[in-house]
Scaffold this motif. Structure first.
Motif, PDB file in Angstrom:
ATOM      1  N   ASP A   1       0.830  -1.211   0.000  1.00  0.00           N
ATOM      2  CA  ASP A   1       0.000   0.000   0.000  1.00  0.00           C
ATOM      3  C   ASP A   1       0.861   1.257   0.000  1.00  0.00           C
ATOM      4  O   ASP A   1       0.456   2.295  -0.533  1.00  0.00           O
ATOM      5  CB  ASP A   1      -0.870   0.044   1.269  1.00  0.00           C
ATOM      6  N   PHE A   2       2.045   1.175   0.638  1.00  0.00           N
ATOM      7  CA  PHE A   2       2.818   2.389   0.915  1.00  0.00           C
ATOM      8  C   PHE A   2       4.288   1.997   1.117  1.00  0.00           C
ATOM      9  O   PHE A   2       4.575   1.013   1.802  1.00  0.00           O
ATOM     10  CB  PHE A   2       2.281   3.029   2.198  1.00  0.00           C
ATOM     11  N   ALA A   3       5.201   2.742   0.521  1.00  0.00           N
ATOM     12  CA  ALA A   3       6.619   2.398   0.649  1.00  0.00           C
ATOM     13  C   ALA A   3       7.459   3.620   1.028  1.00  0.00           C
ATOM     14  O   ALA A   3       7.423   4.651   0.359  1.00  0.00           O
ATOM     15  CB  ALA A   3       7.137   1.795  -0.647  1.00  0.00           C
ATOM     16  N   ILE A   4       8.190   3.442   2.123  1.00  0.00           N
ATOM     17  CA  ILE A   4       9.122   4.470   2.603  1.00  0.00           C
ATOM     18  C   ILE A   4      10.523   4.010   2.224  1.00  0.00           C
ATOM     19  O   ILE A   4      10.797   2.811   2.199  1.00  0.00           O
ATOM     20  CB  ILE A   4       9.029   4.574   4.149  1.00  0.00           C
ATOM     21  N   ALA A   5      11.419   4.944   1.940  1.00  0.00           N
ATOM     22  CA  ALA A   5      12.845   4.605   1.813  1.00  0.00           C
ATOM     23  C   ALA A   5      13.629   5.571   2.686  1.00  0.00           C
ATOM     24  O   ALA A   5      13.320   6.768   2.732  1.00  0.00           O
ATOM     25  CB  ALA A   5      13.301   4.700   0.370  1.00  0.00           C
ATOM     26  N   SER A   6      14.630   5.040   3.390  1.00  0.00           N
ATOM     27  CA  SER A   6      15.369   5.868   4.349  1.00  0.00           C
ATOM     28  C   SER A   6      16.863   5.593   4.287  1.00  0.00           C
ATOM     29  O   SER A   6      17.295   4.496   3.934  1.00  0.00           O
ATOM     30  CB  SER A   6      14.914   5.578   5.784  1.00  0.00           C
ATOM     31  N   LEU A   7      17.604   6.618   4.689  1.00  0.00           N
ATOM     32  CA  LEU A   7      19.045   6.479   4.901  1.00  0.00           C
ATOM     33  C   LEU A   7      19.274   6.108   6.360  1.00  0.00           C
ATOM     34  O   LEU A   7      18.723   6.762   7.256  1.00  0.00           O
ATOM     35  CB  LEU A   7      19.740   7.820   4.622  1.00  0.00           C
ATOM     36  N   HIS A   8      20.069   5.048   6.596  1.00  0.00           N
ATOM     37  CA  HIS A   8      20.391   4.621   7.963  1.00  0.00           C
ATOM     38  C   HIS A   8      21.901   4.435   8.069  1.00  0.00           C
ATOM     39  O   HIS A   8      22.479   3.740   7.225  1.00  0.00           O
ATOM     40  CB  HIS A   8      19.712   3.284   8.296  1.00  0.00           C
ATOM     41  N   ASP A   9      22.483   4.971   9.115  1.00  0.00           N
ATOM     42  CA  ASP A   9      23.938   4.806   9.241  1.00  0.00           C
ATOM     43  C   ASP A   9      24.324   3.379   9.643  1.00  0.00           C
ATOM     44  O   ASP A   9      25.489   3.007   9.547  1.00  0.00           O
ATOM     45  CB  ASP A   9      24.570   5.865  10.158  1.00  0.00           C
ATOM     46  N   ALA A  10      23.337   2.566  10.051  1.00  0.00           N
ATOM     47  CA  ALA A  10      23.622   1.149  10.313  1.00  0.00           C
ATOM     48  C   ALA A  10      23.764   0.365   9.006  1.00  0.00           C
ATOM     49  O   ALA A  10      24.205  -0.786   9.009  1.00  0.00           O
ATOM     50  CB  ALA A  10      22.504   0.542  11.163  1.00  0.00           C
ATOM     51  N   VAL A  11      23.385   0.991   7.904  1.00  0.00           N
ATOM     52  CA  VAL A  11      23.403   0.304   6.605  1.00  0.00           C
ATOM     53  C   VAL A  11      24.482   0.870   5.686  1.00  0.00           C
ATOM     54  O   VAL A  11      25.199   0.135   5.014  1.00  0.00           O
ATOM     55  CB  VAL A  11      22.019   0.396   5.921  1.00  0.00           C
ATOM     56  N   MET A  12      24.581   2.184   5.633  1.00  0.00           N
ATOM     57  CA  MET A  12      25.621   2.793   4.776  1.00  0.00           C
ATOM     58  C   MET A  12      26.228   4.006   5.465  1.00  0.00           C
ATOM     59  O   MET A  12      25.577   4.663   6.280  1.00  0.00           O
ATOM     60  CB  MET A  12      25.065   3.156   3.396  1.00  0.00           C
ATOM     61  N   ASP A  13      27.469   4.267   5.129  1.00  0.00           N
ATOM     62  CA  ASP A  13      28.141   5.423   5.721  1.00  0.00           C
ATOM     63  C   ASP A  13      27.574   6.699   5.123  1.00  0.00           C
ATOM     64  O   ASP A  13      27.345   6.762   3.914  1.00  0.00           O
ATOM     65  CB  ASP A  13      29.646   5.359   5.432  1.00  0.00           C
ATOM     66  N   PRO A  14      27.368   7.709   5.967  1.00  0.00           N
ATOM     67  CA  PRO A  14      26.933   8.991   5.426  1.00  0.00           C
ATOM     68  C   PRO A  14      27.958   9.532   4.436  1.00  0.00           C
ATOM     69  O   PRO A  14      29.167   9.417   4.659  1.00  0.00           O
ATOM     70  CB  PRO A  14      26.848   9.892   6.665  1.00  0.00           C
ATOM     71  N   GLY A  15      27.459  10.068   3.341  1.00  0.00           N
ATOM     72  CA  GLY A  15      28.356  10.644   2.339  1.00  0.00           C
ATOM     73  C   GLY A  15      28.460  12.142   2.526  1.00  0.00           C
ATOM     74  O   GLY A  15      28.084  12.689   3.564  1.00  0.00           O
ATOM     75  N   THR A  16      28.983  12.783   1.495  1.00  0.00           N
ATOM     76  CA  THR A  16      28.982  14.250   1.494  1.00  0.00           C
ATOM     77  C   THR A  16      27.541  14.709   1.287  1.00  0.00           C
ATOM     78  O   THR A  16      26.672  13.912   0.917  1.00  0.00           O
ATOM     79  CB  THR A  16      29.834  14.780   0.333  1.00  0.00           C
ATOM     80  N   GLN A  17      27.318  16.005   1.474  1.00  0.00           N
ATOM     81  CA  GLN A  17      25.976  16.537   1.232  1.00  0.00           C
ATOM     82  C   GLN A  17      25.525  16.218  -0.200  1.00  0.00           C
ATOM     83  O   GLN A  17      24.389  15.812  -0.425  1.00  0.00           O
ATOM     84  CB  GLN A  17      25.952  18.045   1.485  1.00  0.00           C
ATOM     85  N   ALA A  18      26.442  16.365  -1.149  1.00  0.00           N
ATOM     86  CA  ALA A  18      26.090  16.110  -2.555  1.00  0.00           C
ATOM     87  C   ALA A  18      25.729  14.639  -2.764  1.00  0.00           C
ATOM     88  O   ALA A  18      24.770  14.310  -3.472  1.00  0.00           O
ATOM     89  CB  ALA A  18      27.244  16.516  -3.465  1.00  0.00           C
ATOM     90  N   GLN A  19      26.486  13.743  -2.151  1.00  0.00           N
ATOM     91  CA  GLN A  19      26.209  12.298  -2.312  1.00  0.00           C
ATOM     92  C   GLN A  19      24.868  11.905  -1.684  1.00  0.00           C
ATOM     93  O   GLN A  19      24.074  11.181  -2.295  1.00  0.00           O
ATOM     94  CB  GLN A  19      27.339  11.477  -1.669  1.00  0.00           C
ATOM     95  N   ASN A  20      24.614  12.381  -0.468  1.00  0.00           N
ATOM     96  CA  ASN A  20      23.353  12.044   0.198  1.00  0.00           C
ATOM     97  C   ASN A  20      22.162  12.603  -0.588  1.00  0.00           C
ATOM     98  O   ASN A  20      21.129  11.944  -0.729  1.00  0.00           O
ATOM     99  CB  ASN A  20      23.325  12.616   1.627  1.00  0.00           C
ATOM    100  N   THR A  21      22.343  13.811  -1.095  1.00  0.00           N
ATOM    101  CA  THR A  21      21.271  14.451  -1.877  1.00  0.00           C
ATOM    102  C   THR A  21      21.003  13.650  -3.141  1.00  0.00           C
ATOM    103  O   THR A  21      19.851  13.406  -3.514  1.00  0.00           O
ATOM    104  CB  THR A  21      21.671  15.902  -2.235  1.00  0.00           C
ATOM    105  N   ASN A  22      22.082  13.225  -3.784  1.00  0.00           N
ATOM    106  CA  ASN A  22      21.956  12.430  -4.999  1.00  0.00           C
ATOM    107  C   ASN A  22      21.141  11.156  -4.737  1.00  0.00           C
ATOM    108  O   ASN A  22      20.262  10.786  -5.528  1.00  0.00           O
ATOM    109  CB  ASN A  22      23.363  12.071  -5.491  1.00  0.00           C
ATOM    110  N   ALA A  23      21.426  10.516  -3.584  1.00  0.00           N
ATOM    111  CA  ALA A  23      20.700   9.283  -3.227  1.00  0.00           C
ATOM    112  C   ALA A  23      19.204   9.591  -3.077  1.00  0.00           C
ATOM    113  O   ALA A  23      18.359   8.865  -3.620  1.00  0.00           O
ATOM    114  CB  ALA A  23      21.263   8.706  -1.935  1.00  0.00           C
ATOM    115  N   LEU A  24      18.864  10.646  -2.360  1.00  0.00           N
ATOM    116  CA  LEU A  24      17.442  10.935  -2.122  1.00  0.00           C
ATOM    117  C   LEU A  24      16.731  11.344  -3.403  1.00  0.00           C
ATOM    118  O   LEU A  24      15.575  10.967  -3.634  1.00  0.00           O
ATOM    119  CB  LEU A  24      17.280  12.030  -1.050  1.00  0.00           C
ATOM    120  N   ILE A  25      17.417  12.091  -4.258  1.00  0.00           N
ATOM    121  CA  ILE A  25      16.774  12.505  -5.513  1.00  0.00           C
ATOM    122  C   ILE A  25      16.505  11.284  -6.399  1.00  0.00           C
ATOM    123  O   ILE A  25      15.434  11.165  -7.002  1.00  0.00           O
ATOM    124  CB  ILE A  25      17.599  13.601  -6.209  1.00  0.00           C
ATOM    125  N   ALA A  26      17.433  10.351  -6.411  1.00  0.00           N
ATOM    126  CA  ALA A  26      17.212   9.119  -7.187  1.00  0.00           C
ATOM    127  C   ALA A  26      16.014   8.355  -6.627  1.00  0.00           C
ATOM    128  O   ALA A  26      15.168   7.859  -7.380  1.00  0.00           O
ATOM    129  CB  ALA A  26      18.467   8.246  -7.153  1.00  0.00           C
TER     130      ALA A  26
END
Ligand SMILES: [Zn+2]
Ligand SMILES: [Zn+2]
Length: 242
Positions: A95-120
């Motif tokens: 019915d509904f799908a969330i996607a999230s960044l978690h530091d237990a799963v991947m290392d935080p990137g630069t602002q540009a990298q994290n932004t790129n992930a969310l935009i994708a």
């Protein structure tokens, strides 16, 4: 003000939460929620269920104790390209799908990298909502993310759990809320409950929204009716993309 639907909740299935769907439903009834979404983590987080749990999740009744139980997931974002750990063949069933960044799963990137992930991720037709985008551990270009969410009709979340668990979230959430109000981006308030008695607990998230004068008309889960209208939007979007 009463928010009728909790869009983000966990169960014992994920290995780090403490209640069952049954217990969550009972408490939801008690606090007069009209619905909640079961959004288990994807498998990239340690001890979390394989994606095939979605095949059996759909056998959970749609209503328990008169409360609507929506079937969802909290997919993990895996990299800065925005790949996630739940395949479309599962996402399409939900019915509904969330996607999230978690530091237990991947290392935080630069602002540009994290932004790129969310935009994708916002461009993935199967994903509806970004979970806790105000997490300061993953700095993002908020304006770019909000503008993309506006273009794609996607939801950004104000996660109550963040204010206790992801320390330092408040100022980031406030600016995000302000930008969403400015660009007309709809937001979900969620508990991100890991124990049944926190279902429907959005006190701090709602405080932040009040402080930023976020319009109630943009809260996607304010009423069950409005949330379900969004779920229809999801179906149309997915059909159009296939
Ligand atoms: Zn999360
Ligand atoms: Zn969560």
């Amino acid at each position: 003000m009463r928010i009728e639907v909790d869009t983000h909740t966990h169960t014992v299935l994920c290995g780090h939460a403490f209640s069952t769907v049954e217990e969550n439903a009972r408490f939801a009834k008690k606090v007069r929620l009209k619905g909640f979404t079961v959004t288990e983590h994807g498998p990239a987080m340690k001890n979390c269920p394989e994606a095939y749990h979605i095949n059996t999740l759909i056998t959970v009744p749609d209503y328990l104790y008169g409360v609507r139980v929506y079937k969802g997931v909290e997919a993990n974002i895996l990299d800065y390209e925005g790949n996630i750990d739940i395949a479309p063949k599962y996402l399409v069933k939900l019915d509904f799908a969330i996607a999230s960044l978690h530091d237990a799963v991947m290392d935080p990137g630069t602002q540009a990298q994290n932004t790129n992930a969310l935009i994708a991720v916002l461009n993935d037709p199967m994903i509806d909502c970004i979970g806790h985008p105000g997490n300061p551990i993953f700095p993002i270009d908020q304006l770019a993310v909000v503008k993309e969410a506006a273009r794609k009709g996607k939801i950004l979340e104000v996660n109550n759990h963040s204010f206790e668990y992801r320390t330092g979230s408040r100022p980031f959430c406030n600016t995000l809320i302000g930008l969403c109000a400015e660009y007309g981006v709809r937001m979900a308030i969620s508990s991100d409950s890991h124990f049944c008695r926190t279902l429907g607990n959005y006190e701090k998230a709602y405080d932040a929204m009040k402080e930023m004068r976020f319009p109630e008309s943009l809260i996607i889960n304010l009423t069950k009716k409005r949330f379900e209208a969004y779920l229809e939007e999801r179906k149309v979007r997915i059909t159009a993309a296939r």
